[in-house]
Each structure stands twice: as C-alpha cells, then as structure tokens.
Design an enzyme around this catalytic site. Sequence first.
Site, PDB file in Angstrom:
ATOM      1  N   GLY A  47       0.768  -1.241   0.000  1.00 20.27           N
ATOM      2  CA  GLY A  47       0.000   0.000   0.000  1.00 20.27           C
ATOM      3  C   GLY A  47       0.796   1.287   0.000  1.00 20.27           C
ATOM      4  O   GLY A  47       0.328   2.299  -0.516  1.00 20.27           O
ATOM      5  N   GLU A 101       3.567   4.250   6.291  1.00 17.95           N
ATOM      6  CA  GLU A 101       2.330   3.483   6.132  1.00 17.95           C
ATOM      7  C   GLU A 101       1.364   4.236   5.228  1.00 17.95           C
ATOM      8  O   GLU A 101       1.319   5.472   5.250  1.00 17.95           O
ATOM      9  CB  GLU A 101       1.662   3.286   7.503  1.00 17.95           C
ATOM     10  CG  GLU A 101       2.150   2.060   8.264  1.00 17.95           C
ATOM     11  CD  GLU A 101       1.513   0.770   7.763  1.00 17.95           C
ATOM     12  OE1 GLU A 101       1.013   0.743   6.623  1.00 17.95           O
ATOM     13  OE2 GLU A 101       1.524  -0.210   8.528  1.00 17.95           O
ATOM     14  N   ASP A 102       0.578   3.475   4.475  1.00 18.27           N
ATOM     15  CA  ASP A 102      -0.464   4.108   3.659  1.00 18.27           C
ATOM     16  C   ASP A 102      -1.627   4.568   4.528  1.00 18.27           C
ATOM     17  O   ASP A 102      -2.124   5.678   4.389  1.00 18.27           O
ATOM     18  CB  ASP A 102      -0.961   3.144   2.569  1.00 18.27           C
ATOM     19  CG  ASP A 102      -1.327   1.759   3.118  1.00 18.27           C
ATOM     20  OD1 ASP A 102      -1.069   1.485   4.314  1.00 18.27           O
ATOM     21  OD2 ASP A 102      -1.868   0.944   2.352  1.00 18.27           O
ATOM     22  N   ASP A 105      -5.625   2.159  10.614  1.00 19.06           N
ATOM     23  CA  ASP A 105      -7.033   1.979  10.961  1.00 19.06           C
ATOM     24  C   ASP A 105      -7.081   1.588  12.444  1.00 19.06           C
ATOM     25  O   ASP A 105      -6.890   2.432  13.313  1.00 19.06           O
ATOM     26  CB  ASP A 105      -7.599   0.910  10.006  1.00 19.06           C
ATOM     27  CG  ASP A 105      -9.091   0.719  10.078  1.00 19.06           C
ATOM     28  OD1 ASP A 105      -9.809   1.688  10.300  1.00 19.06           O
ATOM     29  OD2 ASP A 105      -9.561  -0.421   9.890  1.00 19.06           O
ATOM     30  N   LYS A 133      -7.258   6.918  10.639  1.00 19.06           N
ATOM     31  CA  LYS A 133      -8.656   6.905  11.091  1.00 19.06           C
ATOM     32  C   LYS A 133      -8.667   6.973  12.618  1.00 19.06           C
ATOM     33  O   LYS A 133      -8.659   5.940  13.297  1.00 19.06           O
ATOM     34  CB  LYS A 133      -9.347   5.616  10.628  1.00 19.06           C
ATOM     35  CG  LYS A 133      -9.467   5.475   9.108  1.00 19.06           C
ATOM     36  CD  LYS A 133     -10.162   4.159   8.735  1.00 19.06           C
ATOM     37  CE  LYS A 133     -10.292   3.995   7.243  1.00 19.06           C
ATOM     38  NZ  LYS A 133     -10.819   2.653   6.870  1.00 19.06           N
ATOM     39  N   PHE A 154     -14.323   3.203   4.003  1.00 22.15           N
ATOM     40  CA  PHE A 154     -13.370   2.377   3.256  1.00 22.15           C
ATOM     41  C   PHE A 154     -12.925   3.148   2.022  1.00 22.15           C
ATOM     42  O   PHE A 154     -13.742   3.594   1.231  1.00 22.15           O
ATOM     43  CB  PHE A 154     -14.000   1.043   2.849  1.00 22.15           C
ATOM     44  CG  PHE A 154     -13.021   0.129   2.165  1.00 22.15           C
ATOM     45  CD1 PHE A 154     -12.054  -0.544   2.896  1.00 22.15           C
ATOM     46  CD2 PHE A 154     -13.054  -0.028   0.784  1.00 22.15           C
ATOM     47  CE1 PHE A 154     -11.131  -1.373   2.268  1.00 22.15           C
ATOM     48  CE2 PHE A 154     -12.126  -0.858   0.146  1.00 22.15           C
ATOM     49  CZ  PHE A 154     -11.170  -1.522   0.889  1.00 22.15           C
ATOM     50  N   VAL A 155     -11.618   3.331   1.882  1.00 20.81           N
ATOM     51  CA  VAL A 155     -11.089   4.127   0.773  1.00 20.81           C
ATOM     52  C   VAL A 155     -10.154   3.299  -0.117  1.00 20.81           C
ATOM     53  O   VAL A 155      -9.576   2.308   0.334  1.00 20.81           O
ATOM     54  CB  VAL A 155     -10.345   5.383   1.291  1.00 20.81           C
ATOM     55  CG1 VAL A 155     -11.299   6.298   2.037  1.00 20.81           C
ATOM     56  CG2 VAL A 155      -9.156   5.009   2.173  1.00 20.81           C
ATOM     57  N   ASP A 161      -5.924  -0.630  -2.102  1.00 22.54           N
ATOM     58  CA  ASP A 161      -6.701  -1.467  -3.008  1.00 22.54           C
ATOM     59  C   ASP A 161      -8.026  -1.913  -2.413  1.00 22.54           C
ATOM     60  O   ASP A 161      -8.226  -1.914  -1.198  1.00 22.54           O
ATOM     61  CB  ASP A 161      -5.901  -2.731  -3.350  1.00 22.54           C
ATOM     62  CG  ASP A 161      -5.830  -3.706  -2.166  1.00 22.54           C
ATOM     63  OD1 ASP A 161      -5.416  -3.274  -1.071  1.00 22.54           O
ATOM     64  OD2 ASP A 161      -6.205  -4.876  -2.335  1.00 22.54           O
ATOM     65  N   ARG A 167      -5.029   0.425  -6.776  1.00 19.58           N
ATOM     66  CA  ARG A 167      -3.769   0.967  -6.228  1.00 19.58           C
ATOM     67  C   ARG A 167      -3.148   2.034  -7.124  1.00 19.58           C
ATOM     68  O   ARG A 167      -2.421   2.905  -6.663  1.00 19.58           O
ATOM     69  CB  ARG A 167      -2.737  -0.150  -6.054  1.00 19.58           C
ATOM     70  CG  ARG A 167      -3.090  -1.191  -5.002  1.00 19.58           C
ATOM     71  CD  ARG A 167      -1.842  -2.030  -4.678  1.00 19.58           C
ATOM     72  NE  ARG A 167      -2.158  -3.268  -3.999  1.00 19.58           N
ATOM     73  CZ  ARG A 167      -2.364  -3.392  -2.688  1.00 19.58           C
ATOM     74  NH1 ARG A 167      -2.301  -2.331  -1.923  1.00 19.58           N
ATOM     75  NH2 ARG A 167      -2.638  -4.569  -2.154  1.00 19.58           N
TER      76      ARG A 167
HETATM   77  P1  5GP Z   1      -5.201  -1.837  10.831  1.00 18.02           P
HETATM   78  O1  5GP Z   1      -4.315  -3.001  11.133  1.00 18.02           O
HETATM   79  O2  5GP Z   1      -4.638  -0.499  11.268  1.00 18.02           O
HETATM   80  O3  5GP Z   1      -6.613  -2.033  11.275  1.00 18.02           O
HETATM   81  O4  5GP Z   1      -5.372  -1.785   9.270  1.00 18.02           O
HETATM   82  C1  5GP Z   1      -4.310  -1.501   8.470  1.00 18.02           C
HETATM   83  C2  5GP Z   1      -4.440  -2.202   7.140  1.00 18.02           C
HETATM   84  O5  5GP Z   1      -5.797  -2.473   6.776  1.00 18.02           O
HETATM   85  C3  5GP Z   1      -3.894  -1.267   6.102  1.00 18.02           C
HETATM   86  O6  5GP Z   1      -2.508  -1.471   5.907  1.00 18.02           O
HETATM   87  C4  5GP Z   1      -4.733  -1.613   4.903  1.00 18.02           C
HETATM   88  O7  5GP Z   1      -4.160  -2.691   4.213  1.00 18.02           O
HETATM   89  C5  5GP Z   1      -6.058  -2.049   5.477  1.00 18.02           C
HETATM   90  N1  5GP Z   1      -7.049  -0.947   5.512  1.00 18.02           N
HETATM   91  C6  5GP Z   1      -7.539  -0.304   6.605  1.00 18.02           C
HETATM   92  N2  5GP Z   1      -8.428   0.631   6.242  1.00 18.02           N
HETATM   93  C7  5GP Z   1      -8.486   0.595   4.891  1.00 18.02           C
HETATM   94  C8  5GP Z   1      -9.234   1.348   3.913  1.00 18.02           C
HETATM   95  O8  5GP Z   1     -10.031   2.245   4.184  1.00 18.02           O
HETATM   96  N3  5GP Z   1      -9.020   1.012   2.603  1.00 18.02           N
HETATM   97  C9  5GP Z   1      -8.156   0.033   2.215  1.00 18.02           C
HETATM   98  N4  5GP Z   1      -8.026  -0.190   0.905  1.00 18.02           N
HETATM   99  N5  5GP Z   1      -7.436  -0.694   3.113  1.00 18.02           N
HETATM  100  C10 5GP Z   1      -7.604  -0.411   4.425  1.00 18.02           C
HETATM  101 MG    MG Z   2      -4.699  -4.123   1.850  1.00 13.12          MG
END
Ligand code: 5GP
Ligand code: MG
Length: 177
Positions: A47, A101-102, A105, A133, A154-155, A161, A167
């Site tokens: 990402g 990081e992209d 969440d 977020k 969700f983006v 992706d 992407r």
């Molecule tokens: P976390 O572990 O912080 O809950 O989530 C991180 C990972 O979940 C990110 O690296 C990404 O791959 C995915 N993710 C979380 N939110 C989104 C979103 O809004 N869109 C997309 N495409 N991936 C997300």
């Molecule tokens: Mg992903």
Amino acid sequence: VSLQLHDLTFSPFISEETIDRAIARIAQELKRDFNGKEPLFIGVLNGSFMFAADLLKKLDFPLHISFVKVASYEGTKSSGTVSELIGLKEDISGQTVVLLEDIIDTGNTLEELYEALQKKGVAKTKIATLLYKPKAYTKKIPIDYVGLEIPNDFVVGYGLDYDGLGRNLPAIYKLKE
Ligand code: 5GP
Ligand code: MG
C-alpha cells in the site's frame, strides 16, 4: 464521476492536490526532525509504494530507503498472530527508523510491525502515515506524522486497493453508501 471496482462503487474523496499538500507538509516536518541524521525509511508494501515515492522525492538530505512486507501467521502460543518482516536484509540495530504506512485503521498492523522492529533492536521507531482513522485506532503507539485524518470509511486509490484493484489511482476514492 463514480468508479466501479469489482462489485463496489466508489466516489471521489481526496484530490491529488490535497494529497500533495499533505505530503509536502510531512516532508517539511521530517526535514526539520531528521536532516543530518541519515535515518532509514521503511515503506510497508504494497500500500505505501506511492506515498513513499512521492514523500521521499521531496526530502533533500541523505537517507536510507528499504521496503518490507508483513507476513502474519498464527503463533504456537495462544497469544494470537506473529508477524515476520519480509525483505529487510540490513542490520537495523541501533538505527533510527521512520516507518511509512499508507493508512492506519485499528493499529493492529502497526503494532505488529512496531514490535518486530523492536525485536531487531532499532534505537527509535517513528511512524509516518498518509491516512489515519482516529476513531478506529485502538493502540497506544504515538503516530508521529499524519497526512490526513479521515472518518471510518473504506477508501481506495493512491496505493490502497479493494481486492487487488485501485492501487494505481492518483487520487483517493471512498465507498459510496
Ligand atoms: P489496521 O491493522 O490499522 O486495522 O489496518 C491496516 C491495514 O488495513 C492497512 O494497511 C490496509 O491494508 C487495510 N485498511 C484499513 N483501512 C483501509 C481502507 O479504508 N481502505 C483500504 N483499501 N485498506 C484499508
Ligand atoms: Mg490491503
């Protein structure tokens, strides 16, 4: 102007210009904090490839760049998943690392990465993320550099992706309600 990926429809959310301004601001902050320190930037694949490229082009001081993938698997203990960093060949003990990081969440991925880096003996880990977020984040690890805070939508786009697609989009789209 909506966008169809697989079964879902997305609408424009964050423009290229807004992304660029956010990245330029992070670049200024990083320059202030790391100029002369030769930090190691680690982009988290897949990402963060676009964010890493655009951000690092804006930094005009000597620095190192690497990329990792995170492989998660169930550990032998009952304490949940174990994460392994794939692709990091360098000895990073004692180094100052800036993780790119992209999106952050819940922070689960970040926490696993952070702990994996600690195990490798890094001196200091700083976190930079394009998107954050805050309402979803459940961890204590401070996020040092944030491009844009977004709601729990969700983006896709700009590296992110939906099931493999989106992407390559230069802007960010969100799921249409
Ligand atoms: P976390 O572990 O912080 O809950 O989530 C991180 C990972 O979940 C990110 O690296 C990404 O791959 C995915 N993710 C979380 N939110 C989104 C979103 O809004 N869109 C997309 N495409 N991936 C997300
Ligand atoms: Mg992903």
